[in-house]
Design an enzyme around this catalytic site. Structure first.
Site, mmCIF file in Angstrom:
data_model
loop_
_atom_site.group_PDB
_atom_site.id
_atom_site.type_symbol
_atom_site.label_atom_id
_atom_site.label_comp_id
_atom_site.label_asym_id
_atom_site.label_seq_id
_atom_site.Cartn_x
_atom_site.Cartn_y
_atom_site.Cartn_z
ATOM 1 N N SER A 15 0.850 -1.202 0.000
ATOM 2 C CA SER A 15 0.000 0.000 0.000
ATOM 3 C C SER A 15 0.886 1.253 0.000
ATOM 4 C CB SER A 15 -0.884 -0.008 1.257
ATOM 5 O OG SER A 15 -1.725 1.129 1.294
ATOM 6 N N GLY A 16 0.316 2.365 -0.426
ATOM 7 C CA GLY A 16 0.916 3.683 -0.251
ATOM 8 C C GLY A 16 2.375 3.799 -0.679
ATOM 9 N N ILE A 17 3.187 4.342 0.221
ATOM 10 C CA ILE A 17 4.601 4.629 -0.076
ATOM 11 C C ILE A 17 5.364 3.335 -0.390
ATOM 12 C CG2 ILE A 17 6.760 5.505 0.922
ATOM 13 C CD1 ILE A 17 4.963 7.390 2.686
ATOM 14 N N SER A 136 8.732 9.852 10.292
ATOM 15 C CA SER A 136 7.685 10.819 9.939
ATOM 16 C C SER A 136 8.141 12.205 10.405
ATOM 17 C CB SER A 136 6.390 10.457 10.659
ATOM 18 O OG SER A 136 5.500 11.557 10.671
ATOM 19 N N TYR A 149 2.125 8.291 18.272
ATOM 20 C CA TYR A 149 2.686 8.088 16.929
ATOM 21 C C TYR A 149 4.044 8.785 16.817
ATOM 22 C CZ TYR A 149 2.983 8.388 11.784
ATOM 23 O OH TYR A 149 3.394 8.302 10.470
HETATM 24 P P1 NAP Z 1 -0.505 2.922 4.097
HETATM 25 O O1 NAP Z 1 -0.882 3.116 2.680
HETATM 26 O O2 NAP Z 1 -1.568 2.722 5.111
HETATM 27 O O3 NAP Z 1 0.552 1.737 4.183
HETATM 28 C C1 NAP Z 1 0.957 1.189 5.394
HETATM 29 C C2 NAP Z 1 1.625 -0.134 5.101
HETATM 30 O O4 NAP Z 1 2.078 -0.705 6.334
HETATM 31 C C3 NAP Z 1 0.675 -1.148 4.469
HETATM 32 O O5 NAP Z 1 1.367 -1.874 3.497
HETATM 33 C C4 NAP Z 1 0.291 -2.031 5.641
HETATM 34 O O6 NAP Z 1 -0.039 -3.341 5.271
HETATM 35 C C5 NAP Z 1 1.597 -2.037 6.422
HETATM 36 N N1 NAP Z 1 1.371 -2.410 7.804
HETATM 37 C C6 NAP Z 1 0.663 -1.733 8.746
HETATM 38 N N2 NAP Z 1 0.671 -2.410 9.900
HETATM 39 C C7 NAP Z 1 1.405 -3.528 9.680
HETATM 40 C C8 NAP Z 1 1.773 -4.628 10.486
HETATM 41 N N3 NAP Z 1 1.382 -4.726 11.766
HETATM 42 N N4 NAP Z 1 2.536 -5.606 9.951
HETATM 43 C C9 NAP Z 1 2.931 -5.533 8.659
HETATM 44 N N5 NAP Z 1 2.607 -4.517 7.842
HETATM 45 C C10 NAP Z 1 1.846 -3.532 8.355
HETATM 46 O O7 NAP Z 1 0.321 4.174 4.620
HETATM 47 P P2 NAP Z 1 1.610 4.955 4.059
HETATM 48 O O8 NAP Z 1 1.258 6.382 4.173
HETATM 49 O O9 NAP Z 1 2.093 4.429 2.785
HETATM 50 O O10 NAP Z 1 2.622 4.643 5.244
HETATM 51 C C11 NAP Z 1 3.914 4.117 5.046
HETATM 52 C C12 NAP Z 1 4.819 4.623 6.147
HETATM 53 O O11 NAP Z 1 4.957 6.041 6.021
HETATM 54 C C13 NAP Z 1 4.272 4.382 7.557
HETATM 55 O O12 NAP Z 1 5.326 3.988 8.398
HETATM 56 C C14 NAP Z 1 3.745 5.748 7.970
HETATM 57 O O13 NAP Z 1 3.773 5.924 9.363
HETATM 58 C C15 NAP Z 1 4.752 6.646 7.273
HETATM 59 N N6 NAP Z 1 4.284 8.016 7.067
HETATM 60 C C16 NAP Z 1 3.241 8.305 6.245
HETATM 61 C C17 NAP Z 1 2.837 9.620 6.070
HETATM 62 C C18 NAP Z 1 1.700 9.999 5.173
HETATM 63 O O14 NAP Z 1 1.291 11.169 5.170
HETATM 64 N N7 NAP Z 1 1.150 9.090 4.383
HETATM 65 C C19 NAP Z 1 3.503 10.647 6.741
HETATM 66 C C20 NAP Z 1 4.570 10.331 7.571
HETATM 67 C C21 NAP Z 1 4.965 9.007 7.724
HETATM 68 P P3 NAP Z 1 -1.546 -3.892 5.547
HETATM 69 O O15 NAP Z 1 -2.443 -2.980 4.779
HETATM 70 O O16 NAP Z 1 -1.503 -5.275 5.024
HETATM 71 O O17 NAP Z 1 -1.755 -3.783 7.024
#
Ligand code: NAP
Length: 243
Positions: A15-17, A136, A149
């Site tokens: 998902s996402g990043i 983050s 967080y």
């Molecule tokens: P996302 O689309 O929700 O992706 C999160 C990913 O983490 C998904 O692939 C999810 O897999 C996986 N994940 C979550 N819990 C897990 C677990 N317990 N075990 C294994 N995999 C797990 O969000 P994203 O924005 O791309 O986030 C990626 C990273 O960037 C995260 O660490 C987030 O904190 C960080 N971040 C994001 C933002 C933003 O604005 N988007 C800003 C700062 C930091 P499942 O769906 O299978 O659970």
């Protein structure tokens, strides 16, 4: 083709990043293995990234499963050249309302899991390999409801420095990526959709970042272009924390 012949493992690659990074690594020649919890998005991500891609279903907070996960990684890839520990959950809870349950869930997924996911991967990593951990901008910018967080992500930033100094002699680089607002499913999953417009307005670029914009920064840190860079935190936030 900076990753020709390289074996890349991405926690949270469905998902996402993480998914955007999987696509970019594959485009640049890597063999990619993605790990996530959701079987459906994992299967569709594997298809989207392309042939040879491997998916493993696992929860990073389940430390007992790590041995089996890396056993499967060893079988599929043989070694890890790039480890991108990017999985994470979000969530907004005011400090006064925080519970130990919510705190533990956040820390198990966003800090304890990543810590041991790196430690247990090391037997598969050799000189010249690299690790990128997703933190983050929350780790240095105060935001209401973000204390658990942000504290976990501050731990990730600190981890990159401290693991980095222990592994530098072994030729393994460790860096940190700190995204600002990136338009991924995370916001909706965390029940924080109401933040979309105010955050856009607050951002100097007046927009949310695209997942590929964060992913390309992770690829830079993982690549030989960053061969003299270890222990840093690369902020990808449209200027939000700088201006
Ligand atoms: P996302 O689309 O929700 O992706 C999160 C990913 O983490 C998904 O692939 C999810 O897999 C996986 N994940 C979550 N819990 C897990 C677990 N317990 N075990 C294994 N995999 C797990 O969000 P994203 O924005 O791309 O986030 C990626 C990273 O960037 C995260 O660490 C987030 O904190 C960080 N971040 C994001 C933002 C933003 O604005 N988007 C800003 C700062 C930091 P499942 O769906 O299978 O659970």
């Amino acid at each position: 083709m900076r990753f020709n012949g390289k074996q890349v493992v991405i926690w949270g690659g469905n998902s996402g990043i993480g998914l955007a990074a999987a696509v970019e690594f594959r485009k640049e020649g890597a063999r990619v293995l993605i790990i996530g919890r959701n079987a459906d998005t994992l299967a569709s991500a594997v298809r989207q990234v392309g042939p040879d891609t491997v998916g493993i279903r696992a929860d990073i907070s389940d430390l007992d499963a790590l041995e089996s996960v890396y056993g499967q990684v060893r079988q599929a890839l043989g070694r890890i050249d790039v480890l991108f520990v990017n999985s994470g959950i979000g969530g907004s809870i005011p400090f006064r309302e925080m519970t130990t349950k919510a705190w533990d869930e956040m820390f198990n997924v966003n800090l304890r899991g990543p810590y041991f996911a790196v430690q247990r991967a090391l037997p598969l990593m050799q000189r010249g390999s690299s690790i990128v951990l997703t933190s983050s901008i929350g780790h240095f910018r105060g935001l209401p409801g973000n204390s658990h967080y942000a504290a976990a992500k501050a731990g990730i930033r600190s981890l990159a420095r401290n693991i980095g100094v222990e592994l530098v002699g072994e030729g393994i680089r460790v860096n940190c990526l700190s995204p600002g607002p990136i338009d991924t499913p995370l916001l909706g999953r965390s029940g924080m959709e109401a933040l979309r417009e105010p955050v856009r307005e607050l951002n100097p670029m007046k927009r949310w970042g695209d997942p590929a914009e964060a992913a390309r920064a992770a690829l830079f840190l993982a690549s030989q272009d960053a061969s003299f860079i270890t222990g840093v935190d690369l902020v990808v936030d449209g200027g939000m924390c700088s201006f």
